[in-house]
Scaffold this active site. Structure first.
Site, PDB file in Angstrom:
ATOM      1  N   SER A   1       5.875 -42.216 -32.322  1.00 56.88           N
ATOM      2  CA  SER A   1       6.492 -43.528 -32.464  1.00 56.88           C
ATOM      3  C   SER A   1       6.041 -44.185 -33.767  1.00 56.88           C
ATOM      4  O   SER A   1       6.143 -43.599 -34.838  1.00 56.88           O
ATOM      5  CB  SER A   1       6.154 -44.383 -31.238  1.00 56.88           C
ATOM      6  OG  SER A   1       6.877 -45.602 -31.244  1.00 56.88           O
TER       7      SER A   1
ATOM      8  N   ASP B   1      16.456 -40.680 -27.890  1.00 56.12           N
ATOM      9  CA  ASP B   1      15.321 -41.551 -28.202  1.00 56.12           C
ATOM     10  C   ASP B   1      15.792 -42.602 -29.210  1.00 56.12           C
ATOM     11  O   ASP B   1      16.291 -42.279 -30.292  1.00 56.12           O
ATOM     12  CB  ASP B   1      14.190 -40.695 -28.776  1.00 56.12           C
ATOM     13  CG  ASP B   1      12.963 -41.499 -29.170  1.00 56.12           C
ATOM     14  OD1 ASP B   1      13.028 -42.734 -29.204  1.00 56.12           O
ATOM     15  OD2 ASP B   1      11.925 -40.867 -29.444  1.00 56.12           O
TER      16      ASP B   1
ATOM     17  N   HIS C   1      12.210 -41.787 -25.349  1.00 54.31           N
ATOM     18  CA  HIS C   1      11.147 -42.070 -26.310  1.00 54.31           C
ATOM     19  C   HIS C   1       9.768 -41.946 -25.671  1.00 54.31           C
ATOM     20  O   HIS C   1       8.804 -41.544 -26.325  1.00 54.31           O
ATOM     21  CB  HIS C   1      11.311 -43.486 -26.878  1.00 54.31           C
ATOM     22  CG  HIS C   1      10.287 -43.840 -27.905  1.00 54.31           C
ATOM     23  ND1 HIS C   1      10.165 -43.160 -29.101  1.00 54.31           N
ATOM     24  CD2 HIS C   1       9.309 -44.785 -27.923  1.00 54.31           C
ATOM     25  CE1 HIS C   1       9.179 -43.679 -29.807  1.00 54.31           C
ATOM     26  NE2 HIS C   1       8.631 -44.656 -29.115  1.00 54.31           N
TER      27      HIS C   1
END
Length: 377
Positions: free
Chosen positions: A195, A253, A338
């Protein structure tokens, strides 16, 4: 390896008094007489005037108690905080899964610094393996986007997101110090993150080469669910400096679609399509990915199909994760994808803010993913 001991309780800091020795929270690492790591503890400031001890593990209660006391003494005005909380013990179990014993991995340093005025942390750790002659940098940056469009110059390499650059500057000293150690000057460097931690990895890697700390062939990058870090100019420079770089993306995602790229208006979506359009391969105004994407369109279990995205536009292959139309105004779209990579669930800051107990340690998981990638490719 013995079971890790982990506190599962809450302490009311108002009943405890510690001297004010520092203006920041920190990490302490415990070693035994053979210089083996037997525990470490980080205490950081989180929301609602609380402190959080994580990551925190020790091989016996005595080590845990000493670590907790030592770190607590460093926190200024410890008594002003409402509560000291501990993440769920599963955060710290099975640390040996991250590396095999033959790799002789040694923790060089951990770091956690405030990235913004809210107190969101930039964190990570650096480990070294003499057996493999490599250093691995794993980074984490919790939510806190202040600007999306790339607008900050990054050492002449192109424009990048202002917030990502700020996080990079606050953590760079730890990377620089580790890589400047003459003892490890010939070691390769592996950089990883999930991320927003992937964004920090995307900035650290090219700077390592730019600053002459390593040559291009010595730096390798694999990130997971990484957002767009900079513009097209930065992408092109990054690709030249870091030829070994992979962005792993899971299905739809949402984060890899942020910040949005400038769409190619010369493209006409075919009849019956969802209207998705490719990124403009010449515009320098919006975000633009770097590195080769590895896209898992479905599951990420071992043996699941994936695509190596070498199509056009370069680094923004329209046949991979960019193909499905993504509604950037839908905050629920792609969130599950995600948070789940290779069967590892990474609940992010909003889970912690809601008091959830199953919060995972992203820096540990990022290292676990690094191993997983070699099992899947």
């Amino acid at each position: 390896m013995p079971e890790y001991w982990h506190l599962e309780t809450e302490i009311q800091p108002g009943k405890m008094r510690f001297p004010e020795l520092s203006d920041s929270y920190t990490t302490e690492v415990a070693f035994d007489s053979a210089h083996k790591i037997v525990g470490y503890c980080t205490i950081r400031v989180v929301n609602l005037n609380r402190l959080c001890a994580a990551p925190f593990y020790a091989e016996n209660p005595e080590v845990a108690a000493r670590l907790l006391a030592d770190v607590s003494r460093i926190i200024p005005n410890f008594e002003k905080y409402e509560k000291l909380i501990f993440w769920y013990p599963s955060v710290n179990k099975n640390m040996e899964r991250t590396f095999s014993p033959s790799e002789t991995q040694t923790l060089l340093t951990t770091f956690s610094v405030r990235c913004d005025f809210i107190g969101n942390p930039c964190a990570g750790y650096i480990v070294v393996s003499d057996a493999l002659q490599q250093i691995t940098v794993s980074q984490l940056l919790l939510e806190g986007w202040t600007t999306l469009k790339p607008s900050a110059d990054f050492y002449g390499m192109g424009l990048v997101n202002t917030y990502f650059r700020s996080g990079h500057e606050k953590t760079w000293q730890y990377v620089q110090e580790a890589l400047s150690n003459p003892q490890y000057q010939n070691y390769d460097v592996y950089v990883t993150g999930h991320s927003l931690g992937g964004a920090l990895a995307g900035l650290a890697a090219p700077r390592i080469v730019h600053d002459g700390l390593r040559q291009s062939h010595q730096v390798k990058v694999i990130t997971f669910g990484e957002p767009r870090v900079g513009n097209l100019d930065f992408s092109r420079t990054y690709d030249q400096l870091i030829p070994y770089s992979f962005r792993v993306t899971h299905a739809i995602d949402i984060v890899p679609h942020l910040p949005a790229c400038v769409k190619d208006l010369s493209y006409t979506p075919p009849a019956g399509s969802d209207g998705s359009m490719p990124c403009d391969p010449v515009s320098t105004n919006g975000g633009y990915h770097h590195g080769l994407e590895i896209w898992y369109p479905g599951n990420m279990t071992q043996g699941s199909p994936y695509m190596i995205c070498t199509g056009l536009p370069r680094d923004e292959d329209f046949s991979c994760s960019n193909a499905p139309k993504v509604d950037l105004d839908d905050t629920t779209m792609g969130v599950w994808d995600h948070r789940n990579y290779f069967g590892v669930e990474t609940l992010e800051l909003q889970k912690m803010l809601s008091g959830g107990k199953e919060l995972q340690n992203d820096t540990h998981i990022a290292m676990f993913w690094w191993k997983m990638i070699f099992e899947h490719f």
